[in-house]
Each structure stands twice: as structure tokens, then as C-alpha cells.
Enzyme design. Structure first.
Site, PDB file in Angstrom:
ATOM      1  N   ASP A 101       0.932  -1.091   0.031  1.00 34.25           N
ATOM      2  CA  ASP A 101       0.052  -0.087   0.015  1.00 34.25           C
ATOM      3  C   ASP A 101       0.794   1.115  -0.050  1.00 34.25           C
ATOM      4  OD1 ASP A 101      -3.386   0.307   1.758  1.00 34.25           O
ATOM      5  OD2 ASP A 101      -2.070   1.793   0.325  1.00 34.25           O
ATOM      6  N   GLU A 246      -6.505   3.871  -5.822  1.00 38.71           N
ATOM      7  CA  GLU A 246      -7.893   4.137  -5.059  1.00 38.71           C
ATOM      8  C   GLU A 246      -8.288   5.227  -5.510  1.00 38.71           C
ATOM      9  OE1 GLU A 246      -7.727   5.369  -1.193  1.00 38.71           O
ATOM     10  OE2 GLU A 246      -9.600   4.805  -0.518  1.00 38.71           O
ATOM     11  N   ASP A 321     -11.720   0.040   5.207  1.00 39.19           N
ATOM     12  CA  ASP A 321     -12.391   1.313   5.520  1.00 39.19           C
ATOM     13  C   ASP A 321     -14.151   0.853   5.363  1.00 39.19           C
ATOM     14  OD1 ASP A 321     -10.419   3.207   3.275  1.00 39.19           O
ATOM     15  OD2 ASP A 321     -10.367   2.648   5.628  1.00 39.19           O
TER      16      ASP A 321
HETATM   17  O1  TEU Z   1      -9.251   6.052   2.159  1.00 37.70           O
HETATM   18  C1  TEU Z   1      -9.629   7.316   1.656  1.00 37.70           C
HETATM   19  C2  TEU Z   1     -10.814   7.874   1.973  1.00 37.70           C
HETATM   20  O2  TEU Z   1     -10.992   9.172   1.883  1.00 37.70           O
HETATM   21  C3  TEU Z   1     -11.911   7.258   2.834  1.00 37.70           C
HETATM   22  O3  TEU Z   1     -11.147   6.839   4.117  1.00 37.70           O
HETATM   23  C4  TEU Z   1     -12.977   7.845   2.597  1.00 37.70           C
HETATM   24  O4  TEU Z   1     -13.185   9.003   2.033  1.00 37.70           O
HETATM   25  C5  TEU Z   1     -13.622   8.271   3.793  1.00 37.70           C
HETATM   26  O5  TEU Z   1     -13.777   7.104   4.887  1.00 37.70           O
HETATM   27  C6  TEU Z   1     -14.998   8.560   3.500  1.00 37.70           C
HETATM   28  O6  TEU Z   1     -15.825   8.439   4.936  1.00 37.70           O
HETATM   29  C7  TEU Z   1      -7.599   6.010   2.164  1.00 37.70           C
HETATM   30  C8  TEU Z   1      -7.353   4.889   2.935  1.00 37.70           C
HETATM   31  O7  TEU Z   1      -8.291   3.725   2.444  1.00 37.70           O
HETATM   32  C9  TEU Z   1      -7.916   5.166   4.591  1.00 37.70           C
HETATM   33  O8  TEU Z   1      -7.886   4.050   5.491  1.00 37.70           O
HETATM   34  C10 TEU Z   1      -7.150   6.097   4.911  1.00 37.70           C
HETATM   35  O9  TEU Z   1      -7.623   6.812   6.241  1.00 37.70           O
HETATM   36  C11 TEU Z   1      -7.204   7.570   3.878  1.00 37.70           C
HETATM   37  O10 TEU Z   1      -7.343   7.231   2.648  1.00 37.70           O
HETATM   38  C12 TEU Z   1      -5.965   8.245   4.323  1.00 37.70           C
HETATM   39  O11 TEU Z   1      -4.958   7.652   3.733  1.00 37.70           O
END
Ligand code: TEU
Ligand code: CA
Length: 549
Positions: A101, A246, A321
Site C-alpha cells: 500500500d 484508489e 474502510d
Molecule cells: O481512504 C480514502 C478515504 O478518504 C476514505 O477513508 C473515505 O473517503 C472516508 O472514509 C469517507 O468516509 C484512504 C485509506 O483507505 C484510508 O484508510 C485512509 O484513512 C485515507 O485514505 C487517508 O490515507
């Protein structure tokens, strides 16, 4: 017609590991690299071809590793660089690649670059970040942009007399990708990891790296694709790796800009159209679950159509998430196992690369926390503060967080029925789901009709039937409110897939009367043939795939 050999990541199935919650080898209550190494046979038995490993870099862990303070070292709670090299080598011996990641939209506020940048404006690292001077019209902060995890996106640093930008919050300052020196630092680091033999990268919030703060364009900014092409040229070209970006902004009509073969950017994107379609407009993930199957199917089909002949889809329902699929889309009760299998089959038999999230292979469920103190996620706790200030009660907030909060997928993997589900001999960093005595790897794998065995068959089928990775996709009965059905076609073969998303017996109208019976290649209930005639009757959460030749 012989088709070109497909790259490994088009025929493989992926498995995401959130290291903090996977397996703890040293009793400190936190999962680690040696814990992962100890479970590689579980992954080999499952049949996955690669692991997406959530961040293991040095980090203060405010966002559990998505806030990196040293890109070239391993967080001590996860182990050492030697442990990492051992993981890559031992996984490789079992035919499993390790995809890392990569979080480079931002770093941690503990990163040396940022610490230097906060001491003086006169160092190269200061320009690795976005800064704004005090703005009189907003009596301080440059503007009212809110951070994802609560509070303002702009934070004051007295020593340099400026505000810096953190899209997610003050602990995660955004890196300024418009600075070529920063890009060079990042690409140099990426090649350092690639030269260690990793299988590629999952790139965190790739849609944000091209942001233009002057015009307040945060996602898919004007320079995003140029930066990704620079990254491809500097790091990916000529390597036999997989890259998946992503993007919470990607849509079917922008998908090929990221992953079209001629674009030389990434191989796939994780899009979230099918995820946030069920989110409340106002409260986002913390509102009620507005899932609607026809909408869900239409979105998935639009991505299948968009990438039918170019680019490639990722196929997933959960990650670190997101809530657990059986809780969010299926059934936690009498049909838990059957609905877990239905959800897996209807996702995996579409065209693309499936991703299994740790615990999904045994049908783990949401956490159902009862106390605010059980939550760990920085976003959840940030939103609690914001929503409490707006008068939302704790109980109401807990209900929302239990529906869609990020901690649901972060409770420890349930390995067996012993204390803490065999995850740790210490005190786990987050509560283990109380249902671990009944739902655990040991229990499920002892059942030939368990979820794990079904995933094994599903992954094996992907290797046996070319139609799964090469066939076309066509939705059947898109408006049907209960059943997700589609047809795959390759040469003179057809594969019909049906999944009942309800706990009721339903009748599904076939588009035309079929006379051929076909061969059932996979089913979550006993069924020996596709009935002829103009409809199919499906039991609660029944799913099956039928091959017609
Ligand atoms: O997540 C992208 C992110 O923004 C999501 O967390 C989403 O927008 C949010 O939860 C909406 O409710 C990535 C990673 O997967 C996440 O774990 C990180 O916290 C985030 O980026 C920051 O790096
Ligand atoms: Ca540990």
C-alpha cells in the site's frame, strides 16, 4: 482463437491484509509481519495469488499506518525490514506476491520532511507541502475547507507563520506533487521497494495527488494524470507488477483515463460508486444504509461495460474502510454462510480481479460495538466530535458507526475459539468480535460446506474456466429488485450467474425461454441443473452458476 497470455494479476485473486488486525506473533496485542508469515499456508490453501498489504511503514499510527513518518523503514510494532524481506521470500515460495500500500498523497506530520518544513521556509522540504499565509478576510485560516476526519484542513505553524494543508487532518499534511523535487523523492522510494521484489502497489487516494488548491479542485485535478504517467514512467514501466489506484472520484466515463492500456498509468482502479451510492447525502457513511439492488447492479454493470475491451476492473465489496459484506448486504443470522457465498460468487464471476478482505473468507460480521470507547478509527472519532457538536446523540452515532464505520472491518481476524480468537496472547488493540467462538477459521475450515471451502472452489474455478477472465458481461433483469443475474459469454460458451439478495424465495423471470439445461459449475445449495422454461425459482440467498455450451 488463441488469446494473448493474460498478465498474472488478471487471473489471480487478491487478498487484503490489514496488518494491525491480522495476526499477532509477540503478544503485544497488535498484528505484525511474523504473524502474517505464520499464516501464509492459510492464504496458499485459499488459493490467492497476491496480498495487498495495508501500510507497514514507520508511522505514529494516528491513522493506523496511513500516516507515514519513514517510507523506508518498517513500523517497530509490525517488525523489521528483515521480517519484511522474509515475508516476501516465503510468500513467493508459496506462489503469492506481496503488493504494498503506497500512501503518497500525504505523509505523517512526524515525517522528517515535515518537521524540517515547519522549522524554516528556507529549506527544500518546505516546498514539499502546501502552505498559505494568514488571510484577513477569513480572520485567519486561508479558507473554510473541512478535513475528512473533522476540523479545518488548514493548520497554523507559528515558526514559519503560515498554514499548511491536510486533506484528512493536521496529522497528515498533503505532499505538494506540483514540486518535481518531491515527485523525484517519491519515485526514488518506490523503486527502492520495487527492487526488493514486491509485486506492485495499491496507491492510496490517487485521485487527490493532482489537487489545485487555488481553484479548490481537490480530486482529479488538472495535473493528476500527468503525475500518474510520470510515476508509471519512473517506476512501473518494464516491471512485471500490478498497480491499482484508489479513486473515490473515478466514474465509468473516466475509468479508462486511469487504466486504459494506452494510458501507461495504473492497471486498475478501486472505484467506490457501488459503495457510496448507499450512503446518506448529508451524513455520508455515518447515515443510514440506503442499499438498493437495482442501483447496485446498474453501477457494477456500467463498470463492466466501461472496461469491457480495455483497462481492467477490480471486484470487491469490502476493505479496511468498509463494513463486513454479510452484515451490510447479506444476513448475519440463519443465512450467514449462504449469503457470504452468494456475495462472493456474484462479485468474483464478473470480469476483473477479485479482492478478498481478511475475514471475508469465513464470513466475519460487523463489530456491533455498544460503547463509544470501543471505537478506534480516527475518522469515526473525528466525526463523533463533529456530530455531537451538531446535537447527534451518542446512541444515534453508535448506530451509524456500527452500520458503516471503518472499525467494522478492523476487528481482529478470528482464527479459533480460544481467548481473543487466537489473534493474540495479549490484550488486543481493538475488541475482538464477541461471536468469535462460533465464527472462526478453525471452525469454518472444518466444514466442507463452509465459506472458506466455497472461496477455494470459486478461486479454483477462475483458473479452470477462461470464460471468467475473458468472457463478455451482460446484465440480466437489471430492474429485478431481488436477484443479481448476469451472463458471461466466450466463443460458444455461456456462463449464467444468479444470486438472490433476499431472505425470501423468489421467482426470477428469464429474458427468454431456455431449453438447454446446462451444467451447474458452482452453487451454494444443492442444484443439479438450470430448469428449462422462462423463470428460475431461487431459495433465500441462493446463488448458482450454470455453464451452457
Ligand atoms: O481512504 C480514502 C478515504 O478518504 C476514505 O477513508 C473515505 O473517503 C472516508 O472514509 C469517507 O468516509 C484512504 C485509506 O483507505 C484510508 O484508510 C485512509 O484513512 C485515507 O485514505 C487517508 O490515507
Ligand atoms: Ca505484535
Amino acid at each position: 482463437m488463441t488469446q494473448a497470455l493474460q498478465p498474472w494479476w488478471k487471473t489471480a485473486t487478491g487478498y487484503q491484509i490489514y496488518p494491525r488486525s491480522f495476526c499477532d506473533s509477540n503478544g503485544d496485542g497488535i498484528g505484525d509481519l511474523q504473524g502474517i508469515i505464520s499464516k501464509l499456508d492459510h492464504l496458499r490453501d485459499l488459493g490467492v495469488g497476491f496480498v495487498w498489504l495495508s501500510p507497514v511503514y514507520a508511522s505514529p499510527m494516528r491513522d493506523n499506518g496511513y500516516d507515514i513518518s519513514d517510507y523506508r523503514d518498517i513500523a517497530p510494532e509490525f517488525g523489521t525490514l528483515e521480517d519484511f524481506d522474509q515475508l516476501v521470500a516465503q510468500a513467493q515460495d508459496k506462489g503469492i506476491r506481496i503488493v504494498m500500500d503506497l500512501v503518497v498523497n500525504h505523509c505523517s506530520s512526524d515525517h522528517d520532511w515535515f518537521l524540517k518544513a515547519c522549522e524554516t521556509r528556507d529549506c527544500p522540504e518546505h516546498a514539499y507541502f502546501y502552505w498559505r499565509d494568514q488571510s484577513p478576510e477569513t480572520n485567519g485560516s486561508p479558507d473554510d475547507q473541512r478535513a475528512c476526519f473533522g476540523g479545518s484542513a488548514w493548520t497554523w505553524v507559528e515558526a514559519v507563520g503560515r498554514y499548511y494543508y491536510g486533506h484528512f487532518g493536521p496529522g497528515q499534511p498533503d505532499l505538494n506533487w506540483h514540486n518535481p523535487a518531491l515527485r523525484h523523492e517519491v519515485f526514488d522510494m518506490m523503486n527502492w521497494w520495487l527492487d526488493k521484489g514486491i509485486g506492485g502497489f495499491r496507491i492510496d487516494v490517487i485521485e487527490l495527488i493532482g489537487k489545485d488548491l487555488d481553484t479548490r479542485i481537490y480530486a482529479e485535478g488538472p495535473d493528476m494524470h500527468r503525475f500518474i504517467q510520470d510515476m508509471h514512467q519512473a517506476c512501473f514501466a518494464g516491471r512485471d507488477i500490478m498497480t491499482v489506484g484508489e479513486s473515490w472520484s473515478a466514474k465509468p466515463d473516466t475509468a479508462l483515463l486511469y487504466c486504459g492500456d494506452s494510458r501507461h498509468e495504473v492497471d486498475m482502479v478501486f472505484n467506490f460508486n457501488h459503495i457510496d451510492a448507499a450512503w446518506d447525502q448529508d451524513k455520508g457513511r455515518f447515515g443510514p444504509n440506503l442499499f438498493d439492488l437495482p442501483t447496485h447492479k446498474r453501477i457494477l454493470a456500467s463498470w463492466q461495460d466501461a472496461l469491457a475491451n480495455d483497462g481492467w476492473n477490480s471486484l470487491y465489496l469490502s476493505n479496511h474502510d468498509l463494513p463486513r459484506p454479510v452484515s451490510h448486504y447479506g444476513c448475519e443470522g440463519p443465512y450467514r454462510v449462504r449469503s457470504a457465498k452468494m456475495l462472493a460468487m456474484t462479485m468474483h464471476l464478473m470480469k476483473g480481479t477479485p479482492f478478498i478482505y481478511q475475514g471475508e473468507e469465513i464470513g466475519m460480521t460487523n463489530a456491533h460495538f455498544t460503547e463509544i470507547g470501543q471505537f478506534r478509527d480516527i475518522e469515526t472519532l473525528g466525526q463523533l466530535k463533529e456530530q455531537s457538536a451538531r446535537g447527534v446523540s451518542q446512541q444515534e452515532f453508535i448506530a451509524g458507526a456500527n452500520t458503516n464505520g471503518r472499525d467494522n472491518g478492523r476487528t481482529p481476524v478470528q482464527w479459533d475459539g480460544t481467548k481473543h480468537a487466537g489473534f493474540t496472547t495479549g490484550q488486543p488493540w481493538i475488541d475482538v468480535n464477541t461471536n468469535y467462538v462460533d465464527i472462526n477459521v478453525e471452525e469454518d475450515r472444518s466444514d466442507p460446506n463452509g465459506v472458506f471451502a466455497f472461496y477455494q472452489n470459486l478461486i479454483a474455478l477462475r483458473g479452470e474456466l477462461d470464460i471468467i477472465t475473458k468472457g463478455s458481461f451482460a446484465l440480466i433483469g437489471g430492474d429485478d429488485p431481488n436477484v443479481f443475474a448476469y451472463e458471461r459469454a466466450l466463443d460458444d460458451q455461456r456462463l449464467l450467474v444468479f444470486g438472490n439478495f433476499t431472505d425470501k424465495t423468489v421467482h426470477f423471470q428469464m429474458p427468454e425461454t431456455r431449453t438447454t439445461q446446462g451444467k451447474i459449475v458452482l452453487s451454494n445449495l444443492y442444484r443439479d441443473a438450470l430448469p428449462s422454461g422462462d423463470h428460475v425459482t431461487l431459495a433465500p440467498f441462493e446463488a448458482f452458476a450454470c455453464l451452457l455450451e
